[in-house]
Design an enzyme around this catalytic site. Structure first.
Site, PDB file in Angstrom:
ATOM      1  N   THR A   9       0.815  -1.213   0.000  1.00  0.00           N
ATOM      2  CA  THR A   9       0.000   0.000   0.000  1.00  0.00           C
ATOM      3  C   THR A   9       0.846   1.260   0.000  1.00  0.00           C
ATOM      4  OG1 THR A   9      -1.688  -1.202   1.248  1.00  0.00           O
ATOM      5  CG2 THR A   9      -1.872   1.196   1.182  1.00  0.00           C
TER       6      THR A   9
ATOM      7  N   GLN B  51     -24.511  -1.542  21.401  1.00  0.00           N
ATOM      8  CA  GLN B  51     -25.820  -0.979  21.730  1.00  0.00           C
ATOM      9  C   GLN B  51     -26.444  -1.710  22.925  1.00  0.00           C
ATOM     10  OE1 GLN B  51     -26.769   1.660  20.039  1.00  0.00           O
ATOM     11  NE2 GLN B  51     -28.734   2.009  21.040  1.00  0.00           N
TER      12      GLN B  51
ATOM     13  N   GLN C   8      -5.410 -16.047  -0.173  1.00  0.00           N
ATOM     14  CA  GLN C   8      -5.125 -16.553   1.175  1.00  0.00           C
ATOM     15  C   GLN C   8      -5.218 -15.429   2.202  1.00  0.00           C
ATOM     16  OE1 GLN C   8      -2.358 -19.735   1.980  1.00  0.00           O
ATOM     17  NE2 GLN C   8      -1.286 -18.506   3.497  1.00  0.00           N
ATOM     18  N   GLU C   9      -4.765 -14.236   1.830  1.00  0.00           N
ATOM     19  CA  GLU C   9      -4.893 -13.101   2.753  1.00  0.00           C
ATOM     20  C   GLU C   9      -6.360 -12.815   3.043  1.00  0.00           C
ATOM     21  OE1 GLU C   9      -3.698  -8.340   3.118  1.00  0.00           O
ATOM     22  OE2 GLU C   9      -3.079  -9.510   1.355  1.00  0.00           O
TER      23      GLU C   9
END
Length: 386
Positions: A128, A336, A241-242
């Protein structure tokens, strides 16, 4: 619902992982959150326990198994203890491991895998970038030829284990084509490789996340992982796989939060009775339990078919996006049901809520997963209208 994909060996392994977590994780977890880093002691302890080398060949210190069910067991138990733990360890065991086993030379495997298994070498993957995100073909990090070697320049961001990693598998553009990408293994201490600040995230503080910078990093040919210009194809091959790892972690994490909430609903009193006895609470919890079990059944089927090599890649995209949706929806409902206490950081459900939000973004955003699924239906990209 009874799960049927595991046998006695997997059950014994699960017991061993639970014991490891009770001994090596629970007593230190709060400190890791404060430090925003899982200690090296945990990595070394996991190495001694044999948890890091599940898929690594035995001659390099691993268990030498290709049975992903063991990976799933490890991921599930770590996620129940804290999603960040499954994130940090999973990057090492489920994401980086296949690259180091399948794409390396024998010399590279001998250099890196023993330390990988022992916890002496912690790994990360650098895909990334600040302006690319899920669009791997748009990455700007480059490696240019320099004699017999390469010179690497660029940056990566949101890198899990980025601070602690001793070895980072980095994707860089090595040609003019959009898919001419090559993978390089960058080791700690190489000149020109620096780490930026440890990033402050909304959740998962103990999963250290950092920016990585490469300025005229000189690399020899022995740092290339896999084929020249073959990185894009390699990454696409290993992404399923990730995504499956993410799905296993997501649903286990949500199931753990729901179990805690069920106990809370039995004990917490309001208007003179346990909150779980109110019809709304009963109906809501019935819905949540059903969502978890149905999703778990689908993921189990994916794991079973992945082990036999019969799972289509598109199914991992379905598992990733759907499990993330269910995880976030279930944990939000659990908050909640806790009322005001659900928003207090000291309560596990509040931490689980913050930890879970990123799962709809990473490993390919849920929007990208839907794009992958949509294309599998024969629906191409829309044409641009000028």
């Amino acid at each position: 619902m009874r799960r049927t994909i595991f046998d006695d060996e997997h059950d014994d392994f699960r017991d061993a992982v639970k014991t490891f977590i009770a001994r090596e994780v629970v007593p230190h977890h709060e400190r890791w959150r404060e430090d925003r880093l899982v200690s090296r002691d945990m990595w070394l302890a996991a190495g001694r326990q044999g948890l890091l080398g599940i898929s690594i060949p035995a001659e390099h210190g691993g268990a030498g198994t290709e049975d992903f069910r063991f990976n799933a067991v490890l991921t599930e138990e770590l996620a129940r203890a804290g999603l960040a733990l499954a994130s940090s360890v999973g990057i090492h065991t489920d994401v980086v491991a296949p690259y180091l086993v399948e794409c390396t030379t024998e010399e590279q495997r001998g250099r890196w895998l023993p330390g990988f298994c022992s916890g002496e070498i912690v790994t990360a993957i650098g895909m990334t970038e600040p302006g690319a995100g899920s669009d791997l073909a748009s990455m700007r990090t480059t490696a240019r030829r320099d004699g017999d070697g390469w010179v690497l320049n660029g940056s990566k961001t949101f890198i899990t284990n980025g601070t602690a990693a001793d070895l980072v598998v980095v994707a860089a553009r090595t040609g003019s084509g959009p898919r001419e990408i090559t993978l390089f293994a960058i080791e700690e201490g190489v000149e020109g490789f620096t780490r930026g600040r440890k990033l402050h995230k909304v959740g998962q503080p103990e999963a250290d996340t950092a920016e990585l910078f490469f300025e005229d990093v000189h690399l020899g040919g022995e740092q290339v992982v896999g084929e020249l210009h073959g990185g894009f194809t390699t990454m696409m091959r290993h992404l399923p796989q990730e995504r499956l790892h993410s799905a296993c972690a997501n649903i286990a994490h949500a199931a753990g939060a729901l179990e805690q909430t069920l106990e809370y609903a039995k004990e917490r009193q309001a208007f003179g009775q346990a909150i779980g006895t109110f019809q709304h609470s009963r109906f809501l919890l019935a819905e949540l339990v059903t969502e978890i079990e149905v999703t778990q059944t689908f993921i189990d089927r994916c794991v079973a078919e992945y082990v036999t090599g019969t799972l289509p890649d598109v199914e991992t995209a379905k598992a990733k996006w759907w499990s993330a949706q269910v995880q976030n929806r279930v944990i939000d409902a659990c908050v909640q049901l806790h009322g005001g206490y659900g928003y207090m950081d000291e309560y596990p459900v509040a931490r689980a809520w913050a930890d879970a939000r990123v799962t709809k973004i990473w490993a390919g955003s849920n929007e990208i997963m839907k794009e992958v699924i949509g294309r599998s239906l024969g629906l191409g990209q829309a044409r641009r209208v000028s």
